[in-house]
Structure formats: structure tokens, C-alpha cells
Design a protein around this motif. Structure first.
Motif, PDB file in Angstrom:
ATOM      1  N   GLU A 146      25.133 -22.042 -53.534  1.00 19.86           N
ATOM      2  CA  GLU A 146      24.969 -20.638 -53.177  1.00 19.86           C
ATOM      3  C   GLU A 146      25.048 -19.781 -54.441  1.00 19.86           C
ATOM      4  O   GLU A 146      26.013 -19.896 -55.217  1.00 19.86           O
ATOM      5  CB  GLU A 146      26.053 -20.209 -52.195  1.00 19.86           C
ATOM      6  CG  GLU A 146      25.869 -20.749 -50.792  1.00 19.86           C
ATOM      7  CD  GLU A 146      24.654 -20.153 -50.113  1.00 19.86           C
ATOM      8  OE1 GLU A 146      24.304 -18.986 -50.418  1.00 19.86           O
ATOM      9  OE2 GLU A 146      24.040 -20.862 -49.293  1.00 19.86           O
ATOM     10  N   GLN A 190      25.825 -16.570 -56.820  1.00 18.40           N
ATOM     11  CA  GLN A 190      26.896 -15.597 -56.801  1.00 18.40           C
ATOM     12  C   GLN A 190      26.408 -14.272 -56.223  1.00 18.40           C
ATOM     13  O   GLN A 190      25.220 -13.932 -56.307  1.00 18.40           O
ATOM     14  CB  GLN A 190      27.424 -15.371 -58.223  1.00 18.40           C
ATOM     15  CG  GLN A 190      28.035 -16.609 -58.869  1.00 18.40           C
ATOM     16  CD  GLN A 190      28.424 -16.373 -60.316  1.00 18.40           C
ATOM     17  OE1 GLN A 190      28.178 -15.299 -60.866  1.00 18.40           O
ATOM     18  NE2 GLN A 190      29.027 -17.382 -60.938  1.00 18.40           N
ATOM     19  N   GLU A 191      27.323 -13.546 -55.600  1.00 18.65           N
ATOM     20  CA  GLU A 191      26.978 -12.238 -55.075  1.00 18.65           C
ATOM     21  C   GLU A 191      26.627 -11.291 -56.218  1.00 18.65           C
ATOM     22  O   GLU A 191      27.254 -11.319 -57.286  1.00 18.65           O
ATOM     23  CB  GLU A 191      28.138 -11.666 -54.265  1.00 18.65           C
ATOM     24  CG  GLU A 191      28.417 -12.410 -52.961  1.00 18.65           C
ATOM     25  CD  GLU A 191      27.280 -12.280 -51.970  1.00 18.65           C
ATOM     26  OE1 GLU A 191      26.608 -11.215 -52.001  1.00 18.65           O
ATOM     27  OE2 GLU A 191      27.044 -13.219 -51.195  1.00 18.65           O
ATOM     28  N   VAL A 192      25.624 -10.465 -55.986  1.00 17.83           N
ATOM     29  CA  VAL A 192      25.178  -9.508 -56.997  1.00 17.83           C
ATOM     30  C   VAL A 192      25.515  -8.103 -56.519  1.00 17.83           C
ATOM     31  O   VAL A 192      25.146  -7.722 -55.395  1.00 17.83           O
ATOM     32  CB  VAL A 192      23.673  -9.638 -57.265  1.00 17.83           C
ATOM     33  CG1 VAL A 192      23.211  -8.612 -58.300  1.00 17.83           C
ATOM     34  CG2 VAL A 192      23.335 -11.047 -57.728  1.00 17.83           C
ATOM     35  N   ALA A 193      26.214  -7.345 -57.342  1.00 14.91           N
ATOM     36  CA  ALA A 193      26.596  -5.987 -56.972  1.00 14.91           C
ATOM     37  C   ALA A 193      25.361  -5.107 -56.832  1.00 14.91           C
ATOM     38  O   ALA A 193      24.394  -5.250 -57.600  1.00 14.91           O
ATOM     39  CB  ALA A 193      27.532  -5.399 -58.030  1.00 14.91           C
ATOM     40  N   PRO A 194      25.348  -4.228 -55.832  1.00 11.78           N
ATOM     41  CA  PRO A 194      24.208  -3.314 -55.674  1.00 11.78           C
ATOM     42  C   PRO A 194      23.957  -2.514 -56.948  1.00 11.78           C
ATOM     43  O   PRO A 194      24.892  -2.054 -57.606  1.00 11.78           O
ATOM     44  CB  PRO A 194      24.654  -2.402 -54.513  1.00 11.78           C
ATOM     45  CG  PRO A 194      25.678  -3.200 -53.767  1.00 11.78           C
ATOM     46  CD  PRO A 194      26.390  -4.018 -54.811  1.00 11.78           C
ATOM     47  N   THR A 218      22.697  -3.702 -59.666  1.00 14.54           N
ATOM     48  CA  THR A 218      22.678  -4.536 -60.865  1.00 14.54           C
ATOM     49  C   THR A 218      21.236  -4.746 -61.327  1.00 14.54           C
ATOM     50  O   THR A 218      20.394  -5.183 -60.538  1.00 14.54           O
ATOM     51  CB  THR A 218      23.324  -5.904 -60.592  1.00 14.54           C
ATOM     52  OG1 THR A 218      24.661  -5.704 -60.155  1.00 14.54           O
ATOM     53  CG2 THR A 218      23.310  -6.772 -61.837  1.00 14.54           C
ATOM     54  N   GLU A 220      13.198 -17.650 -51.725  1.00 11.86           N
ATOM     55  CA  GLU A 220      14.391 -17.074 -52.325  1.00 11.86           C
ATOM     56  C   GLU A 220      14.055 -16.469 -53.696  1.00 11.86           C
ATOM     57  O   GLU A 220      13.078 -16.850 -54.326  1.00 11.86           O
ATOM     58  CB  GLU A 220      15.477 -18.153 -52.497  1.00 11.86           C
ATOM     59  CG  GLU A 220      15.855 -18.865 -51.208  1.00 11.86           C
ATOM     60  CD  GLU A 220      16.590 -17.963 -50.244  1.00 11.86           C
ATOM     61  OE1 GLU A 220      17.148 -16.938 -50.697  1.00 11.86           O
ATOM     62  OE2 GLU A 220      16.610 -18.272 -49.042  1.00 11.86           O
ATOM     63  N   ASP A 223      18.694 -17.587 -60.885  1.00 15.05           N
ATOM     64  CA  ASP A 223      18.690 -16.512 -59.893  1.00 15.05           C
ATOM     65  C   ASP A 223      18.018 -15.292 -60.525  1.00 15.05           C
ATOM     66  O   ASP A 223      18.491 -14.774 -61.552  1.00 15.05           O
ATOM     67  CB  ASP A 223      20.128 -16.196 -59.476  1.00 15.05           C
ATOM     68  CG  ASP A 223      20.193 -15.220 -58.307  1.00 15.05           C
ATOM     69  OD1 ASP A 223      19.241 -14.441 -58.108  1.00 15.05           O
ATOM     70  OD2 ASP A 223      21.208 -15.237 -57.589  1.00 15.05           O
ATOM     71  N   ARG A 228      17.997 -12.340 -59.532  1.00 11.45           N
ATOM     72  CA  ARG A 228      18.766 -11.100 -59.380  1.00 11.45           C
ATOM     73  C   ARG A 228      19.811 -10.938 -60.474  1.00 11.45           C
ATOM     74  O   ARG A 228      20.114  -9.823 -60.896  1.00 11.45           O
ATOM     75  CB  ARG A 228      19.451 -11.078 -58.013  1.00 11.45           C
ATOM     76  CG  ARG A 228      18.480 -11.168 -56.826  1.00 11.45           C
ATOM     77  CD  ARG A 228      19.251 -11.416 -55.548  1.00 11.45           C
ATOM     78  NE  ARG A 228      20.059 -12.642 -55.654  1.00 11.45           N
ATOM     79  CZ  ARG A 228      20.985 -13.006 -54.757  1.00 11.45           C
ATOM     80  NH1 ARG A 228      21.225 -12.231 -53.714  1.00 11.45           N
ATOM     81  NH2 ARG A 228      21.661 -14.124 -54.927  1.00 11.45           N
ATOM     82  N   SER A 229      20.386 -12.060 -60.917  1.00 16.20           N
ATOM     83  CA  SER A 229      21.493 -11.987 -61.862  1.00 16.20           C
ATOM     84  C   SER A 229      21.248 -12.754 -63.157  1.00 16.20           C
ATOM     85  O   SER A 229      21.962 -12.545 -64.139  1.00 16.20           O
ATOM     86  CB  SER A 229      22.762 -12.538 -61.204  1.00 16.20           C
ATOM     87  OG  SER A 229      22.596 -13.928 -60.912  1.00 16.20           O
ATOM     88  N   GLN A 270      21.746 -15.906 -63.275  1.00 12.62           N
ATOM     89  CA  GLN A 270      22.645 -17.055 -63.193  1.00 12.62           C
ATOM     90  C   GLN A 270      21.853 -18.351 -63.131  1.00 12.62           C
ATOM     91  O   GLN A 270      20.893 -18.479 -62.375  1.00 12.62           O
ATOM     92  CB  GLN A 270      23.533 -16.948 -61.948  1.00 12.62           C
ATOM     93  CG  GLN A 270      24.401 -18.172 -61.684  1.00 12.62           C
ATOM     94  CD  GLN A 270      24.942 -18.203 -60.262  1.00 12.62           C
ATOM     95  OE1 GLN A 270      24.665 -17.310 -59.456  1.00 12.62           O
ATOM     96  NE2 GLN A 270      25.696 -19.243 -59.945  1.00 12.62           N
TER      97      GLN A 270
END
Length: 381
Positions: A47, A49-53, A55, A85, A109, A111-112, A114
Motif C-alpha cells: 500500500e 503511503q498516504e499523501v497529504a492534500p 502535496t 492506479e 507512486d 503522487r509522492s 515514493q
């Protein structure tokens, strides 16, 4: 149907079946888990990692740089965008012309930035099953051989359908004579399951044969269409400084906003040119999402220089690939494909059983037994 014609169809069915059955059995067994390969691959991923809004998304160039830092001395021939994804698969290799089996893959990822710790797709049991199913670890000769076996399966199915009526004309459709011995029971089951799955077997056999031509089709497209698309830059010097990947992808997305970028091929590779990035896009409908549209982007300036639909022969390949694995209708169709695959295994195994324990009675005598209300106790796979 005359006796001579019937005998010819019978021989055609017998020998086409016998030659291809073991290979078809191997393909059905290896193909069963491959139907769900996409789901299995995603289940093996950790999974993100969660990405802060808010970012900011990392630049593609930074992701490429991170991938190269992890693999010193290598180059990046391709970037692959996941179709479900926000993930990017970065392929690295010793040079741009390396074979896909020699690639090392890293997944990031989008988004981040990662990097996800995932197994290499060229390792493990799924890769072994894939290679067995595609070319038996024999490269292009193995692919073409399996394509020939697929065509023999089609011949076997068509001849089996022709024989179904004379062999079963005294019995109601779907009759399984459970009280007349194991051979008769397996004969009726073989005939029933074979006729019920005939359309699916024809589709899978024919599309599988088309898929084995992927390498020749790719080479034909590279030698003709791709060369024509890149012809405007043929006499120009090869750029020494490449345009930013972010700029290249952004320009293509602005030029073709209704399409989705799936692959970036770097200059110097077989799906680009020394002067261009090769960007491959898909549409947003069930059919166009399986068809690639290539765009060439000037490697120095980042300008989109050519966009062209794939030729018909390539479109046939792209449509046949997901159809072969039931990948058009989501999970429900995949489950149907898996069930039909299992039924096909039963058809193949029962055909081998019937042939190994076959009777020596002449074909005409067995047909006469049917007309007299007796039993046909032999049929080929």
C-alpha cells in the motif's frame, strides 16, 4: 455425408487433435492463472503511503533520475503508466536496445514519488507460467510453434463440429449415458462439453494464434510506419540534450487531451527513433482503451511532430490480446473465461482418455451400431 467424406473428416479431426492436445492442455493450465494476472500483480504491491492534500506531485524527470541513481550505469528505455492506479513503472537496462527480459523494473507512486518495494515481474511463478504460455522459453520459434498448435486446434474444433451430427444423430442433445460404462460416459461428456464450448475455444484458439505473431507485427510496423513517421528528421543531427520528460508528456497531453498516455519510449529504442521520443496513448472506450496510438515528439525541442493511427494488422493484434484472456468485461467476464478454461481442460483430458483406450472397430461399424441403437465407444480428442 458419404462414407469417404466422413472418413476424411474423422481422420482430420483425429490427427489435428492428437498433434495439438498436449500443447493445448499446457496452454489451458498455464493460462488459467494468467487470466487474473493483473489482479495478482496488484495484490502483491504494498500500500502506498498516504499523501497529504495539496502535496505537489513529483516531476517525471525526478522519478527517472531516482531510478537511474538506484541502477548506476544503466539507461531508462521506457516508462509505463498504470491504467488503474497513480503508479509509474520505470524500466532500466544496460542500453536502449536491451531485450525486455533483461530490464529491471522500479515502481513509483506518482503522487509522492515514493518507490514501492515490489517483486520483479520477470521473476517468480507467474513469470514462468507466462513464458510457458507465450513461447515455452524458446523465443520467436516457440511463439510461432504455439501459433501453429492454435491453428490445429481450430481445425480440430471445426472437424469435430462436422462429426458431431453423424455421431450423435440417434441421441438427444446433451445426453450423457451414465449407465453404459465409463467410456461411453466420458464419450458423451467429451462431445457435450466440446460442442458447448465450441465458440469460446474457436475465439481463444484463433486469438492465441494471432498473438503469437506479435513480434513479426511489431517489426513490420517499426520498419514501415515508424520509419515514415520519423522521416522528417532523418537528415538532422541527433540531439545531444534531451527535452524534459515532463515537457514531452505535457505537450502530448495538450495535443491529444481525449487520450491517455500509457508508455514513453526514450530516443534510441526500438519504439522511438534517434531523434524522437515515442509516446503511446489509448482512448477511453472499451475498444479504444486497447488500441495504441503512437505519437513522435522531437527529442530536442519537445514538439509533437507526428501522430498516426496504428495500421489494421496492428489493431487486430491489440484487440485479440485482451480478448484472449477475457480482459474486456472486468472480473465477471474473467470468471466466465476461467470456468470455460476449466471445461476445456476436461474436454482435452477426456479426449486423450478416449484415444488411449480406443477400439479397433472400423468407423463404418461404429456408425452402424449407432443406427441400430448401440453405442459408439470411440472418439478422438
Amino acid at each position: 455425408m458419404t462414407s469417404r467424406t466422413l472418413r476424411a473428416w474423422y481422420a482430420l479431426h483425429k490427427w489435428s487433435s492428437l498433434v495439438c492436445t498436449l500443447f493445448m492442455l499446457m496452454l489451458c493450465i498455464t493460462g488459467l492463472p494468467l487470466i487474473f494476472s493483473h489482479e495478482i500483480q496488484h495484490a502483491r504491491m504494498p500500500e502506498p503511503q498516504e499523501v497529504a492534500p495539496g502535496t505537489p506531485a513529483p516531476a517525471l524527470d525526478d522519478i527517472v533520475a531516482a531510478a537511474l541513481e538506484a541502477r548506476p550505469g544503466e539507461v531508462v528505455p521506457y516508462l509505463f503508466f498504470d491504467d488503474e492506479e497513480p503508479l509509474l513503472m520505470v524500466a532500466s537496462a544496460a542500453d536502449y536496445m536491451s531485450a525486455p527480459d533483461d530490464f529491471h523494473y522500479q515502481i513509483f507512486d506518482l503522487r509522492s514519488g515514493q518507490k514501492l518495494d515490489v517483486p520483479q515481474p520477470t521473476e517468480g511463478i507467474m513469470y514462468i507460467l507466462f513464458k510457458l504460455h507465450v513461447d515455452m522459453f524458446a523465443g520467436l520459434p516457440g511463439m510461432l510453434f504455439l501459433g501453429l498448435m492454435g491453428l490445429l486446434l481450430v481445425v480440430s474444433i471445426i472437424s469435430g463440429v462436422v462429426l458431431y451430427t453423424p455421431f450423435m444423430r440417434k441421441l438427444d442433445f446433451a445426453t450423457v449415458r451414465v449407465r453404459r460404462g465409463s467410456r461411453v460416459r466420458w464419450l458423451d461428456l467429451h462431445n457435450l462439453l466440446g460442442i458447448v464450448t465450441v465458440v469460446w475455444l474457436l475465439v481463444v484458439g484463433f486469438t492465441g494464434s494471432i498473438n503469437t505473431l506479435a513480434t513479426p507485427i511489431e517489426r513490420m510496423w517499426q520498419a514501415s510506419e515508424l520509419v515514415e513517421m520519423a522521416a522528417t528528421h532523418r537528415d538532422r543531427p541527433v540531439p545531444t540534450q534531451l527535452a524534459s520528460v515532463d515537457e514531452v508528456v505535457g505537450n502530448v497531453r495538450r495535443a491529444l487531451p481525449e487520450m491517455r498516455v500509457t508508455t514513453v519510449a526514450f530516443p534510441g529504442g526500438p519504439f522511438a527513433s534517434p531523434h524522437h521520443y515515442g509516446i503511446y496513448l489509448t482512448g477511453d472506450t472499451p475498444v479504444t482503451s486497447r488500441l495504441l496510438t503512437p505519437a513522435l515528439v522531437d527529442a530536442g525541442s519537445g514538439e509533437v511532430t507526428a501522430v498516426r493511427e496504428m495500421p489494421l494488422y496492428a489493431k487486430i493484434l491489440f484487440i485479440s490480446q485482451p480478448l484472449h484472456f477475457g480482459d474486456y468485461g472486468g472480473m465477471p467476464l474473467k470468471i466466465v473465461w476461467a470456468l470455460l478454461d476449466i471445461v476445456s481442460i476436461v474436454v482435452l483430458v477426456s479426449g486423450l482418455y478416449l484415444w488411449l483406450g480406443r477400439r479397433k472397430a472400423p468407423l463404418e461399424k461404429r456408425l452402424a451400431e449407432l443406427d441400430a441403437g448401440g453405442l459408439v465407444t470411440e472418439n478422438t480428442p
